[in-house]
Design a protein around this motif. Sequence first.
Motif, mmCIF file in Angstrom:
data_model
loop_
_atom_site.group_PDB
_atom_site.id
_atom_site.type_symbol
_atom_site.label_atom_id
_atom_site.label_comp_id
_atom_site.label_asym_id
_atom_site.label_seq_id
_atom_site.Cartn_x
_atom_site.Cartn_y
_atom_site.Cartn_z
ATOM 1 N N ALA A 1 -18.863 -2.208 13.262
ATOM 2 C CA ALA A 1 -18.997 -3.616 12.882
ATOM 3 C C ALA A 1 -19.102 -4.503 14.121
ATOM 4 O O ALA A 1 -18.305 -4.335 15.058
ATOM 5 C CB ALA A 1 -17.812 -4.058 12.022
ATOM 6 N N ALA A 2 -20.068 -5.401 14.153
ATOM 7 C CA ALA A 2 -20.217 -6.331 15.279
ATOM 8 C C ALA A 2 -19.292 -7.524 15.084
ATOM 9 O O ALA A 2 -19.212 -8.093 13.989
ATOM 10 C CB ALA A 2 -21.659 -6.801 15.382
ATOM 11 N N ILE A 3 -18.581 -7.887 16.139
ATOM 12 C CA ILE A 3 -17.609 -8.978 16.103
ATOM 13 C C ILE A 3 -17.868 -9.876 17.318
ATOM 14 O O ILE A 3 -18.044 -9.373 18.429
ATOM 15 C CB ILE A 3 -16.172 -8.423 16.131
ATOM 16 N N CYS A 4 -17.866 -11.180 17.098
ATOM 17 C CA CYS A 4 -18.037 -12.148 18.190
ATOM 18 C C CYS A 4 -16.707 -12.869 18.397
ATOM 19 O O CYS A 4 -16.030 -13.223 17.427
ATOM 20 C CB CYS A 4 -19.106 -13.169 17.834
ATOM 21 N N VAL A 5 -16.342 -13.097 19.657
ATOM 22 C CA VAL A 5 -15.117 -13.819 19.984
ATOM 23 C C VAL A 5 -15.434 -14.964 20.924
ATOM 24 O O VAL A 5 -16.439 -14.919 21.654
ATOM 25 C CB VAL A 5 -14.039 -12.895 20.594
ATOM 26 N N ALA A 6 -14.576 -15.970 20.923
ATOM 27 C CA ALA A 6 -14.791 -17.148 21.758
ATOM 28 C C ALA A 6 -13.461 -17.787 22.122
ATOM 29 O O ALA A 6 -12.513 -17.750 21.332
ATOM 30 C CB ALA A 6 -15.653 -18.167 21.031
ATOM 31 N N THR A 7 -13.418 -18.354 23.323
ATOM 32 C CA THR A 7 -12.356 -19.275 23.715
ATOM 33 C C THR A 7 -13.043 -20.599 23.966
ATOM 34 O O THR A 7 -13.796 -20.735 24.940
ATOM 35 C CB THR A 7 -11.635 -18.793 24.993
ATOM 36 N N PRO A 8 -12.860 -21.570 23.051
ATOM 37 C CA PRO A 8 -13.538 -22.855 23.205
ATOM 38 C C PRO A 8 -13.084 -23.577 24.471
ATOM 39 O O PRO A 8 -11.978 -23.349 24.960
ATOM 40 C CB PRO A 8 -13.116 -23.636 21.962
ATOM 41 N N PRO A 9 -13.938 -24.464 24.990
ATOM 42 C CA PRO A 9 -13.514 -25.251 26.142
ATOM 43 C C PRO A 9 -12.397 -26.210 25.754
ATOM 44 O O PRO A 9 -12.236 -26.527 24.577
ATOM 45 C CB PRO A 9 -14.788 -26.012 26.543
ATOM 46 N N PRO A 10 -11.617 -26.666 26.729
ATOM 47 C CA PRO A 10 -10.540 -27.620 26.420
ATOM 48 C C PRO A 10 -11.100 -28.837 25.669
ATOM 49 O O PRO A 10 -12.185 -29.305 25.950
ATOM 50 C CB PRO A 10 -10.009 -28.033 27.795
ATOM 51 N N GLY A 11 -10.333 -29.288 24.702
ATOM 52 C CA GLY A 11 -10.732 -30.472 23.939
ATOM 53 C C GLY A 11 -11.579 -30.189 22.733
ATOM 54 O O GLY A 11 -11.882 -31.078 21.955
ATOM 55 N N MET A 12 -11.992 -28.952 22.551
ATOM 56 C CA MET A 12 -12.804 -28.615 21.371
ATOM 57 C C MET A 12 -11.954 -28.033 20.290
ATOM 58 O O MET A 12 -11.083 -27.301 20.448
ATOM 59 C CB MET A 12 -13.876 -27.604 21.722
#
Length: 84
Positions: free
Chosen positions: A73-84
């Motif tokens: 299974a393909a999974i995408c992860v993210a750490t948003p920039p500060p303030g988002m």
Amino acid sequence: MVTGGDGREGTAGIMDAAGMLGDGHPSFWQVYITVDDVPATLAAVGRLGGEILMPADDTPYGVLASFKDPMGAAICVATPPPGM
């Protein structure tokens, strides 16, 4: 901003990726799971038998990456920039 069932806010967006993906590529949804530390998450993926598809990449939208779990299974992860 969108609000989830638990009352917390999240971020949603839509982009035209035709220039990036090329003509004739079908449209699709791509969901990112927010994590505190993308590189640490990818390190755990490697230890647990997953496969990195896209290494951590700093973007205007935060640090993004994707991987496959051991079942494919393909999974995408993210750490948003500060303030988002």
